[in-house]
Design an enzyme around this catalytic site. Structure first.
Site, PDB file in Angstrom:
ATOM      1  N   ALA A 205       0.774  -1.237   0.000  1.00 18.93           N
ATOM      2  CA  ALA A 205       0.000   0.000   0.000  1.00 18.93           C
ATOM      3  C   ALA A 205       0.809   1.293   0.000  1.00 18.93           C
ATOM      4  O   ALA A 205       0.348   2.304  -0.533  1.00 18.93           O
ATOM      5  CB  ALA A 205      -0.948   0.006   1.198  1.00 18.93           C
ATOM      6  N   ALA A 206       1.969   1.323   0.634  1.00 18.47           N
ATOM      7  CA  ALA A 206       2.726   2.579   0.715  1.00 18.47           C
ATOM      8  C   ALA A 206       3.144   3.036  -0.680  1.00 18.47           C
ATOM      9  O   ALA A 206       3.434   2.194  -1.542  1.00 18.47           O
ATOM     10  CB  ALA A 206       3.951   2.388   1.605  1.00 18.47           C
ATOM     11  N   GLY A 209      -1.156   6.100  -2.429  1.00 19.68           N
ATOM     12  CA  GLY A 209      -1.912   6.693  -3.522  1.00 19.68           C
ATOM     13  C   GLY A 209      -3.119   5.883  -3.932  1.00 19.68           C
ATOM     14  O   GLY A 209      -4.242   6.407  -4.013  1.00 19.68           O
ATOM     15  N   LYS A 210      -2.918   4.609  -4.197  1.00 17.09           N
ATOM     16  CA  LYS A 210      -4.043   3.776  -4.628  1.00 17.09           C
ATOM     17  C   LYS A 210      -4.993   3.483  -3.474  1.00 17.09           C
ATOM     18  O   LYS A 210      -6.212   3.383  -3.670  1.00 17.09           O
ATOM     19  CB  LYS A 210      -3.522   2.491  -5.271  1.00 17.09           C
ATOM     20  CG  LYS A 210      -2.756   2.727  -6.569  1.00 17.09           C
ATOM     21  CD  LYS A 210      -2.325   1.421  -7.203  1.00 17.09           C
ATOM     22  CE  LYS A 210      -1.550   1.665  -8.493  1.00 17.09           C
ATOM     23  NZ  LYS A 210      -0.220   2.234  -8.244  1.00 17.09           N
ATOM     24  N   ASP A 228       1.688  -2.874   4.474  1.00 13.89           N
ATOM     25  CA  ASP A 228       3.067  -2.755   4.000  1.00 13.89           C
ATOM     26  C   ASP A 228       3.998  -3.259   5.078  1.00 13.89           C
ATOM     27  O   ASP A 228       3.609  -3.397   6.240  1.00 13.89           O
ATOM     28  CB  ASP A 228       3.414  -1.344   3.548  1.00 13.89           C
ATOM     29  CG  ASP A 228       4.194  -1.364   2.231  1.00 13.89           C
ATOM     30  OD1 ASP A 228       5.272  -1.983   2.221  1.00 13.89           O
ATOM     31  OD2 ASP A 228       3.714  -0.800   1.226  1.00 13.89           O
ATOM     32  N   ASP A 256       4.224  -8.333   6.373  1.00 13.32           N
ATOM     33  CA  ASP A 256       4.620  -8.826   5.060  1.00 13.32           C
ATOM     34  C   ASP A 256       3.411  -9.517   4.437  1.00 13.32           C
ATOM     35  O   ASP A 256       3.032 -10.612   4.852  1.00 13.32           O
ATOM     36  CB  ASP A 256       5.788  -9.795   5.200  1.00 13.32           C
ATOM     37  CG  ASP A 256       6.405 -10.176   3.868  1.00 13.32           C
ATOM     38  OD1 ASP A 256       5.693 -10.099   2.841  1.00 13.32           O
ATOM     39  OD2 ASP A 256       7.587 -10.569   3.844  1.00 13.32           O
ATOM     40  N   CYS A 325       4.821  -0.843 -12.689  1.00 11.84           N
ATOM     41  CA  CYS A 325       5.347   0.272 -13.479  1.00 11.84           C
ATOM     42  C   CYS A 325       6.592  -0.180 -14.229  1.00 11.84           C
ATOM     43  O   CYS A 325       7.524   0.587 -14.431  1.00 11.84           O
ATOM     44  CB  CYS A 325       5.640   1.487 -12.602  1.00 11.84           C
ATOM     45  SG  CYS A 325       6.796   1.154 -11.257  1.00 11.84           S
TER      46      CYS A 325
END
Length: 390
Positions: A205-206, A209-210, A228, A256, A325
């Site tokens: 998650a870190a 943004g999403k 995270d 984790d 990405c």
């Protein structure tokens, strides 16, 4: 020039040729420069996109609405500009140089080396580790002081290779009215399509943004679990959610998530987002990048563990969205089809417009979405939508 920026071994080059063929040089040229559009996502729980647009324009900023996503606004990136290379040199690290290239100031933690003659008030040239000149500016402390202190503003940038608004200095950013986010990242959460009443898990998650977008799309009415693994990342996640006003809507978990099925055995999710660490070959602009084939293989093995764990907590008929990405087959299409099918996850259409590309290999290539820097003027990005069938 590109040879000094991209240091890829034969395995990485072969992988990229498998994706882009004769278009590889155009891809590399594109990721070396920024997109022409710098996107933000409007925090629709705090402000209407049209209202924020008017506020930004009233202060002279050139900002526009995206043609597809209502919550997406973008600024026009200007440049490249010619920069005088004469003067004492400061070398910034990769991450700092990529920000400075867009007009950000250089702070002491981003310093790699500097000319010992630099004093407070010196006009300096800032270079990336590859030797690319990214900006000129005025030193606000001496070279020796910047090295000794390791913090604070070192160079105030006066001229950068490209120019864009300094988003984090805008009052609207401080007020939590928007989140700086690329168009493909905005599209990813739209593909997930979180709804009120659903249990939604963000596995990596870190910085948030999403996760924030999930809260906004579900109007704060979904049960959102954001995971995270490091204390530093979780602290950053909490800070970002607090800035947006979303912290009360999210259960933040430090752990984790490759073992989420063991650590949270009672958790059953309707929708899961897996946006794991990757080789980031699609991130732009790049002033320097170095990767080996082993990096790609290790990344894919790591990513696979998140997908397998997610499958174990996903309800029958639930949706998993996988995104990266990066642009390699081994971290995207091949990973999905080598892992997901064995976990009863079937790729289905992302539902995104045909203006973007489909996958470039695999039996389900028509179901995936790819963003290509040299074709779509976005970061390089991959999105897959999977449904649990058994």
């Amino acid at each position: 020039m590109l040879g000094s920026v991209f240091r890829y071994d034969d395995g990485v080059v072969s992988e990229l040729l498998g994706v882009y063929g004769g278009g590889l040089c155009r891809f590399l040229e594109a990721v070396h420069r920024p997109s022409r559009r710098l996107y933000i996502r409007v925090n629709t729980l705090r402000v209407d996109p049209g209202e924020l647009l008017d506020r930004l324009r009233s202060r002279g900023l050139e900002v526009y609405r995206d043609e597809l996503f209502d919550e997406a606004l973008y600024f026009v990136v200007e440049g490249p500009f010619r920069i005088d290379e004469e003067g004492p040199v400061v070398v910034a690290d990769k991450e700092a140089a990529e920000s400075v290239m867009m007009g950000a100031n250089l702070y002491a933690p981003g310093l790699l080396s500097c000319d010992p003659s630099i004093r407070r008030g010196s006009e300096v040239v800032i270079k990336a580790p590859s030797g690319v000149v990214v900006a000129r500016g005025i030193a606000r402390m001496s070279c020796s002081e910047a090295r000794r202190r390791g913090r604070g503003l070192f160079v105030e940038v006066l001229q950068s290779l490209y120019r864009a608004p300094k988003l984090r200095e805008l009052p609207e950013y401080q007020q939590g009215l928007f989140y700086p986010q690329s168009l493909p990242a905005i599209a990813t959460t739209r593909v997930l399509d979180p709804a009120p009443g659903e249990v939604v898990v963000d596995m990596c998650a870190a910085p948030g943004g999403k996760t924030g977008h999930v809260v906004e799309l579900s109007r704060g009415l979904a049960k959102v679990v954001a995971v995270d693994h490091s204390r530093r990342k979780v602290r950053r996640l909490r800070e970002e959610l607090a800035r947006l006003g979303h912290l009360r809507y999210v259960e933040v978990v430090e752990g984790d998530s490759r073992y989420i099925h063991l650590d949270m055995p009672g958790l059953r999710a309707d929708k899961i987002l897996v946006d794991p660490p990757c080789t980031a070959l699609g991130v732009r602009p790049k002033v320097y990048d170095e990767k080996t084939w082993r990096d790609l293989v290790n990344a894919a093995a790591y990513q696979e563990q998140f997908v397998r764990a997610a499958a174990k907590i996903l309800r029958m008929g639930g949706v998993l969205v996988y995104s990266t990405c990066t642009v390699t087959h081994v971290e995207n299409e091949l990973l999905i089809e080598g892992t997901a099918l064995g976990e009863c996850l079937e790729p289905v259409d992302t539902g995104l417009p045909g203006a973007w590309s489909r996958g470039s290999t695999g039996s389900y290539r028509g179901m995936y979405t790819r963003f290509h820097p040299h074709i779509h003027d976005t970061p390089g990005y991959f999105i897959a939508r999977l449904v649990k069938k058994c």
